[in-house]
Structures are given as C-alpha cells and as structure tokens.
Motif scaffolding. Structure first.
Motif, PDB file in Angstrom:
ATOM      1  N   ILE A   1       0.850  -0.965  -0.277  1.00  0.00           N
ATOM      2  CA  ILE A   1      -0.155   0.001  -0.367  1.00  0.00           C
ATOM      3  C   ILE A   1       0.862   1.063   0.077  1.00  0.00           C
ATOM      4  O   ILE A   1       1.798   1.455   0.806  1.00  0.00           O
ATOM      5  N   ASP A   2       0.839   1.888  -0.809  1.00  0.00           N
ATOM      6  CA  ASP A   2       1.147   3.236  -1.199  1.00  0.00           C
ATOM      7  C   ASP A   2       0.460   4.221  -0.727  1.00  0.00           C
ATOM      8  O   ASP A   2      -0.460   4.645  -1.520  1.00  0.00           O
ATOM      9  N   ASP A   3       0.498   4.999   0.249  1.00  0.00           N
ATOM     10  CA  ASP A   3      -0.133   6.249   1.250  1.00  0.00           C
ATOM     11  C   ASP A   3       0.737   7.725   0.724  1.00  0.00           C
ATOM     12  O   ASP A   3       1.324   8.499   1.548  1.00  0.00           O
ATOM     13  N   GLY A   4       0.156   7.439  -0.408  1.00  0.00           N
ATOM     14  CA  GLY A   4       1.726   8.925  -1.015  1.00  0.00           C
ATOM     15  C   GLY A   4      -0.071  10.366  -0.962  1.00  0.00           C
ATOM     16  O   GLY A   4      -1.014  10.359  -0.033  1.00  0.00           O
ATOM     17  N   VAL A   5       0.288  11.507  -0.847  1.00  0.00           N
ATOM     18  CA  VAL A   5       0.028  13.258  -0.368  1.00  0.00           C
ATOM     19  C   VAL A   5      -1.165  12.767  -0.771  1.00  0.00           C
ATOM     20  O   VAL A   5      -2.098  13.121  -0.348  1.00  0.00           O
ATOM     21  N   ASP A   6      -1.876  12.671  -1.996  1.00  0.00           N
ATOM     22  CA  ASP A   6      -3.352  13.036  -2.331  1.00  0.00           C
ATOM     23  C   ASP A   6      -3.776  11.449  -3.703  1.00  0.00           C
ATOM     24  O   ASP A   6      -4.693  11.973  -4.351  1.00  0.00           O
ATOM     25  N   CYS A   7      -3.080  10.595  -2.868  1.00  0.00           N
ATOM     26  CA  CYS A   7      -3.972   9.129  -3.921  1.00  0.00           C
ATOM     27  C   CYS A   7      -3.420   8.322  -3.013  1.00  0.00           C
ATOM     28  O   CYS A   7      -2.194   7.725  -1.600  1.00  0.00           O
ATOM     29  N   PHE A   8      -3.797   7.337  -2.509  1.00  0.00           N
ATOM     30  CA  PHE A   8      -3.797   5.835  -2.330  1.00  0.00           C
ATOM     31  C   PHE A   8      -3.756   4.521  -2.662  1.00  0.00           C
ATOM     32  O   PHE A   8      -4.701   4.535  -3.503  1.00  0.00           O
ATOM     33  N   THR A   9      -2.693   4.229  -2.618  1.00  0.00           N
ATOM     34  CA  THR A   9      -3.046   3.462  -3.598  1.00  0.00           C
ATOM     35  C   THR A   9      -2.677   1.253  -3.573  1.00  0.00           C
ATOM     36  O   THR A   9      -1.400   1.407  -2.601  1.00  0.00           O
ATOM     37  N   ILE A  10      -3.433   0.967  -3.705  1.00  0.00           N
ATOM     38  CA  ILE A  10      -3.000  -0.630  -2.725  1.00  0.00           C
ATOM     39  C   ILE A  10      -2.847  -1.805  -4.557  1.00  0.00           C
ATOM     40  O   ILE A  10      -3.208  -1.575  -5.199  1.00  0.00           O
ATOM     41  N   TYR A  11      -1.616  -2.355  -4.323  1.00  0.00           N
ATOM     42  CA  TYR A  11      -0.785  -3.326  -5.048  1.00  0.00           C
ATOM     43  C   TYR A  11      -1.132  -4.775  -5.000  1.00  0.00           C
ATOM     44  O   TYR A  11      -0.566  -4.355  -3.379  1.00  0.00           O
ATOM     45  N   ILE A  12      -1.744  -5.670  -5.210  1.00  0.00           N
ATOM     46  CA  ILE A  12      -1.957  -7.255  -5.051  1.00  0.00           C
ATOM     47  C   ILE A  12      -0.534  -7.560  -5.882  1.00  0.00           C
ATOM     48  O   ILE A  12      -1.214  -7.731  -7.150  1.00  0.00           O
ATOM     49  N   ASP A  13      -0.470  -8.741  -5.447  1.00  0.00           N
ATOM     50  CA  ASP A  13       0.445 -10.021  -6.459  1.00  0.00           C
ATOM     51  C   ASP A  13      -0.553 -10.134  -7.305  1.00  0.00           C
ATOM     52  O   ASP A  13      -1.990 -10.717  -7.185  1.00  0.00           O
ATOM     53  N   LYS A  14      -0.152 -10.473  -8.627  1.00  0.00           N
ATOM     54  CA  LYS A  14      -1.547 -11.330  -9.303  1.00  0.00           C
ATOM     55  C   LYS A  14      -1.867 -12.505  -8.518  1.00  0.00           C
ATOM     56  O   LYS A  14      -3.338 -12.558  -9.111  1.00  0.00           O
ATOM     57  N   LYS A  15      -0.928 -13.124  -8.564  1.00  0.00           N
ATOM     58  CA  LYS A  15      -1.410 -14.432  -8.019  1.00  0.00           C
ATOM     59  C   LYS A  15      -2.760 -14.056  -6.164  1.00  0.00           C
ATOM     60  O   LYS A  15      -3.476 -15.825  -6.438  1.00  0.00           O
ATOM     61  N   LEU A  16      -2.566 -13.929  -6.029  1.00  0.00           N
ATOM     62  CA  LEU A  16      -3.278 -13.565  -5.268  1.00  0.00           C
ATOM     63  C   LEU A  16      -5.107 -13.248  -5.217  1.00  0.00           C
ATOM     64  O   LEU A  16      -6.279 -13.120  -4.567  1.00  0.00           O
ATOM     65  N   ILE A  17      -5.574 -12.525  -6.618  1.00  0.00           N
ATOM     66  CA  ILE A  17      -6.774 -11.906  -7.137  1.00  0.00           C
ATOM     67  C   ILE A  17      -7.057 -12.131  -8.550  1.00  0.00           C
ATOM     68  O   ILE A  17      -6.005 -12.242  -9.403  1.00  0.00           O
ATOM     69  N   THR A  18      -8.217 -12.218  -8.880  1.00  0.00           N
ATOM     70  CA  THR A  18      -8.964 -12.554 -10.306  1.00  0.00           C
ATOM     71  C   THR A  18      -9.099 -11.088 -10.788  1.00  0.00           C
ATOM     72  O   THR A  18      -9.849 -10.634  -9.732  1.00  0.00           O
ATOM     73  N   GLU A  19      -9.645 -11.476 -12.113  1.00  0.00           N
ATOM     74  CA  GLU A  19     -10.471 -10.089 -11.964  1.00  0.00           C
ATOM     75  C   GLU A  19     -11.993  -9.586 -11.671  1.00  0.00           C
ATOM     76  O   GLU A  19     -12.053  -8.407 -11.291  1.00  0.00           O
ATOM     77  N   GLN A  20     -12.849 -10.759 -11.209  1.00  0.00           N
ATOM     78  CA  GLN A  20     -13.732 -10.559 -10.812  1.00  0.00           C
ATOM     79  C   GLN A  20     -13.307  -9.818  -9.339  1.00  0.00           C
ATOM     80  O   GLN A  20     -13.735  -9.291  -8.875  1.00  0.00           O
ATOM     81  N   GLY A  21     -12.395 -10.357  -8.272  1.00  0.00           N
ATOM     82  CA  GLY A  21     -11.882 -10.143  -7.126  1.00  0.00           C
ATOM     83  C   GLY A  21     -11.801  -8.071  -7.298  1.00  0.00           C
ATOM     84  O   GLY A  21     -12.241  -7.328  -6.757  1.00  0.00           O
ATOM     85  N   ALA A  22     -10.973  -7.946  -8.016  1.00  0.00           N
ATOM     86  CA  ALA A  22     -10.197  -6.790  -8.393  1.00  0.00           C
ATOM     87  C   ALA A  22     -11.484  -5.792  -8.692  1.00  0.00           C
ATOM     88  O   ALA A  22     -10.997  -4.572  -8.363  1.00  0.00           O
ATOM     89  N   THR A  23     -12.810  -6.366  -9.173  1.00  0.00           N
ATOM     90  CA  THR A  23     -13.482  -5.778  -9.763  1.00  0.00           C
ATOM     91  C   THR A  23     -14.536  -5.421  -8.751  1.00  0.00           C
ATOM     92  O   THR A  23     -14.271  -4.127  -8.147  1.00  0.00           O
ATOM     93  N   ALA A  24     -14.575  -6.511  -7.568  1.00  0.00           N
ATOM     94  CA  ALA A  24     -15.533  -6.137  -6.393  1.00  0.00           C
ATOM     95  C   ALA A  24     -13.836  -5.073  -4.846  1.00  0.00           C
ATOM     96  O   ALA A  24     -15.218  -4.418  -4.610  1.00  0.00           O
ATOM     97  N   LEU A  25     -13.367  -5.553  -5.467  1.00  0.00           N
ATOM     98  CA  LEU A  25     -12.477  -4.499  -4.183  1.00  0.00           C
ATOM     99  C   LEU A  25     -12.406  -3.241  -5.255  1.00  0.00           C
ATOM    100  O   LEU A  25     -12.664  -2.330  -4.048  1.00  0.00           O
TER     101      LEU A  25
END
Length: 64
Positions: free
Chosen positions: A12-36
């Motif tokens: 998780i990158d907590d930037g000044v005006d942006c909060f970005t979450i990176y998830i290893d591709k092996k852990l999430i499906t396209e459907q899971g990413a859309t739901a998140l």
C-alpha cells in the motif's frame, strides 16, 4: 508490476493525494479486483487520514 518488493503479497502506497493498493496477481482474479474496486469506491467518502505517532510506531514494529 511483475513481482512485489521484498516478496510481499500486498503493498500500500499512501501518497500525498493518492492511496494506491498493489496486489500480487497470483492472489486476485479479475472479478475479485472489480469487487474490491467497487467496495473501495463506495467507502472512500468516509476515509480519513490518521497521522498519529502510535500508528507509525505500530507499523514500524510490524514491518521492521
């Protein structure tokens, strides 16, 4: 991102005006990413930044 830094699964990158979450591709499906994405978009209005020494000390204790 092909591999996560330090072999972590979530970064998780907590930037000044942006909060970005990176998830290893092996852990999430396209459907899971859309739901998140939907979940995060519906709760973003209630988020608040917590700049607290206790939080930082806890993160340092957990992450080294």
């Amino acid at each position: 991102m092909s591999e996560m830094p330090c072999n972590v699964e979530i970064w998780i990158d907590d930037g000044v005006d942006c909060f970005t979450i990176y998830i290893d591709k092996k852990l999430i499906t396209e459907q899971g990413a859309t739901a998140l994405q939907r979940i995060l978009r519906t709760t973003v209005a209630g988020w608040q930044r917590v700049d607290n020494d206790t939080v930082l000390r806890t993160l340092r204790a957990v992450t080294g």
